[in-house]
Structures are given as C-alpha cells and as structure tokens.
Design an enzyme around this catalytic site. Structure first.
Site, PDB file in Angstrom:
ATOM      1  N   CYS A  42      13.649  -3.034   0.666  1.00 22.21           N
ATOM      2  CA  CYS A  42      12.926  -2.852  -0.506  1.00 22.21           C
ATOM      3  C   CYS A  42      11.503  -2.377   0.080  1.00 22.21           C
ATOM      4  O   CYS A  42      10.907  -2.606   1.327  1.00 22.21           O
ATOM      5  CB  CYS A  42      12.687  -4.154  -1.038  1.00 22.21           C
ATOM      6  SG  CYS A  42      11.509  -4.001  -2.612  1.00 22.21           S
ATOM      7  N   ASP A  44       8.678  -3.119  -0.759  1.00 22.31           N
ATOM      8  CA  ASP A  44       7.759  -4.078  -0.850  1.00 22.31           C
ATOM      9  C   ASP A  44       6.779  -4.325   0.598  1.00 22.31           C
ATOM     10  O   ASP A  44       7.454  -4.498   1.654  1.00 22.31           O
ATOM     11  CB  ASP A  44       8.290  -5.503  -1.203  1.00 22.31           C
ATOM     12  CG  ASP A  44       7.477  -6.443  -1.501  1.00 22.31           C
ATOM     13  OD1 ASP A  44       6.526  -6.982  -0.916  1.00 22.31           O
ATOM     14  OD2 ASP A  44       7.465  -6.966  -2.656  1.00 22.31           O
ATOM     15  N   ARG A  46       5.302  -6.445   1.851  1.00 24.54           N
ATOM     16  CA  ARG A  46       5.363  -7.855   2.686  1.00 24.54           C
ATOM     17  C   ARG A  46       6.779  -7.930   3.262  1.00 24.54           C
ATOM     18  O   ARG A  46       7.006  -9.084   3.957  1.00 24.54           O
ATOM     19  CB  ARG A  46       5.482  -8.951   1.592  1.00 24.54           C
ATOM     20  CG  ARG A  46       4.118  -8.869   0.850  1.00 24.54           C
ATOM     21  CD  ARG A  46       4.100  -9.809  -0.476  1.00 24.54           C
ATOM     22  NE  ARG A  46       5.117  -9.346  -1.230  1.00 24.54           N
ATOM     23  CZ  ARG A  46       5.521 -10.134  -2.443  1.00 24.54           C
ATOM     24  NH1 ARG A  46       4.948 -11.266  -2.739  1.00 24.54           N
ATOM     25  NH2 ARG A  46       6.298  -9.589  -3.168  1.00 24.54           N
ATOM     26  N   HIS A  98      14.809  -9.241  -0.783  1.00 27.27           N
ATOM     27  CA  HIS A  98      13.879 -10.354  -0.564  1.00 27.27           C
ATOM     28  C   HIS A  98      13.653 -11.104  -1.895  1.00 27.27           C
ATOM     29  O   HIS A  98      13.833 -10.530  -2.869  1.00 27.27           O
ATOM     30  CB  HIS A  98      12.513  -9.825   0.094  1.00 27.27           C
ATOM     31  CG  HIS A  98      11.882  -9.085  -0.826  1.00 27.27           C
ATOM     32  ND1 HIS A  98      10.907  -9.620  -1.716  1.00 27.27           N
ATOM     33  CD2 HIS A  98      12.146  -7.680  -1.354  1.00 27.27           C
ATOM     34  CE1 HIS A  98      10.485  -8.474  -2.688  1.00 27.27           C
ATOM     35  NE2 HIS A  98      11.011  -7.290  -2.303  1.00 27.27           N
ATOM     36  N   CYS A 101      11.816 -10.584  -5.421  1.00 27.32           N
ATOM     37  CA  CYS A 101      11.348  -9.053  -5.626  1.00 27.32           C
ATOM     38  C   CYS A 101      11.143  -8.742  -7.114  1.00 27.32           C
ATOM     39  O   CYS A 101      11.723  -9.014  -7.807  1.00 27.32           O
ATOM     40  CB  CYS A 101      12.947  -8.380  -5.225  1.00 27.32           C
ATOM     41  SG  CYS A 101      12.869  -6.478  -5.163  1.00 27.32           S
TER      42      CYS A 101
END
Ligand SMILES: [Zn+2]
Length: 211
Positions: A42, A44, A46, A98, A101
């Site tokens: 992803c 993302d 993080r 994750h 998400c």
C-alpha cells in the site's frame, strides 16, 4: 529551511554516512540489481517496506498503490510484475496490506469519491461481495475491516496467479512463490495470512494451456 529542502539536506547526510560506513556501497549497487523479492504494498506512508523488513537498497523491488491491488488492466503493476519475474528473476512476490487501511475502509462505505477513486475502490467492493456472509457476521466494525483487509490480500495473490506472467514462470522455472501478508500498525509486526507455492493449481478457467 522549507520541508522539502530538509529532505535534500538529510539525503546528503545519509549518502555521506553510507559512504563512510561502507565505501563500496554505491559502487556495488551501481552495477548489479538482484533483488530476491517483489513487494506489492500500500502507498500508505506508515508502511515503508525496507524499514519494516530491515532490508537495504537492492534487496526488494517495490510497487505500491492504494490498498495494494493487482488489477488485470493496470499496465503499471503488470509492467513491474513482468520485469521482476522475467528479468530480475525474483523468487518471491509478496502482497503486503496493513490493518486499518484507509483504501479498504473507503471501499466499505457508500460515499462517492468521484470517478477515478471510485473505479479503483470498486475492485475492493467486489471482494466484499464475494465474502458478504462472512463479513456481515462480524459485529465489530474494526474487526470486519481488518478481515476484509486479509481477504483483499488473499484475492490479490489469486490475481497474481491468474496472470500468464506468473503461470509461465511457474511452468518453466518453478518460481516465484506468492505470499499474502498484513502489517499491523499497532505493533509493527507482519502477519502472513496466505501463501501460494509456485505451481499451485487455481480455478481451471484461469489456467492457460499453451504457455
Ligand atoms: Zn493502505
């Protein structure tokens, strides 16, 4: 200093430190790229693949998009897959989602995010529909979201196995193995949720017979 200038500043520090610790570091990477892994994760911020796996530049070939999807008509992900499998000869392809998400969460509600995001998230809504009974039996919203995140990773592994790129490599070189993982933002741990060894048979309608 502006925020983006800080990135450039820190990059200089990083390069100097690397050179200091390991004088051959950049020379080595310049001439050869032989990662063993393709990571589809992803976008993302993080979930940085190298950091959470303690890997160095050169070790993982990486593709990231919203909610780590492998879409049959996405030239981007398929180009990455083709290159990783046929030229870099990766041994493992990892789809890593994750928990929590935002992309999967967005697909679970009925909000209109306008056309491009709607198109992308539709793929996740389809996965919800395949597993509606299981998902609707889960009362807690967070637990239901996290289960869909696991099912999404599993579905993307199936999507990889449906491609002629993977099937051809399985037939000729018995690689790569496919892995579905989910990273937990709460404790930093990766949970393996699904695995498909090279050569696994899938629904026959997807199996090419003239590879
Ligand atoms: Zn995400």
């Amino acid at each position: 200093m502006k925020s983006y200038e800080l990135l450039l500043h820190d990059n200089k520090d990083w390069a100097a430190n690397k050179q200091n610790d390991d004088p051959d570091f950049f020379d080595r990477l310049l001439h050869v790229q032989t990662p063993e892994f393709l990571w589809i994760g992803c976008s993302d911020s993080r979930v940085p693949p190298n950091e959470i796996t303690q890997t160095e530049p050169g070790e993982i070939f990486i593709h990231r998009n919203v909610a780590n999807l492998v879409i049959n008509t996405d030239v981007n992900v398929l180009s990455v897959l083709d290159y990783a499998v046929n030229h870099l000869k990766v041994k493992h392809v990892i789809v890593c989602g994750h928990y929590g998400c935002g992309g999967v969460k967005a697909a679970m509600n009925n909000h209109d995010f306008n056309q491009v995001l709607n198109m992308w998230l539709r793929n996740i809504k389809d996965i919800f529909r395949f597993h509606r009974n299981e998902l609707e039996a889960i009362e807690d919203d967070g637990t239901r979201l996290n289960r869909l995140i696991e099912l999404n990773v599993e579905e993307q592994v199936f999507n990889l196995a449906k491609t002629s790129i993977i099937q051809r490599a399985w037939k000729r070189e018995q690689r790569p193995d496919l892995h579905g993982w989910v990273y937990d933002l709460k404790d930093g741990l990766i949970k393996p949720v699904f695995e498909m060894k090279a050569g696994t048979h899938i629904d026959p309608i997807y199996e090419y017979d003239n590879l």
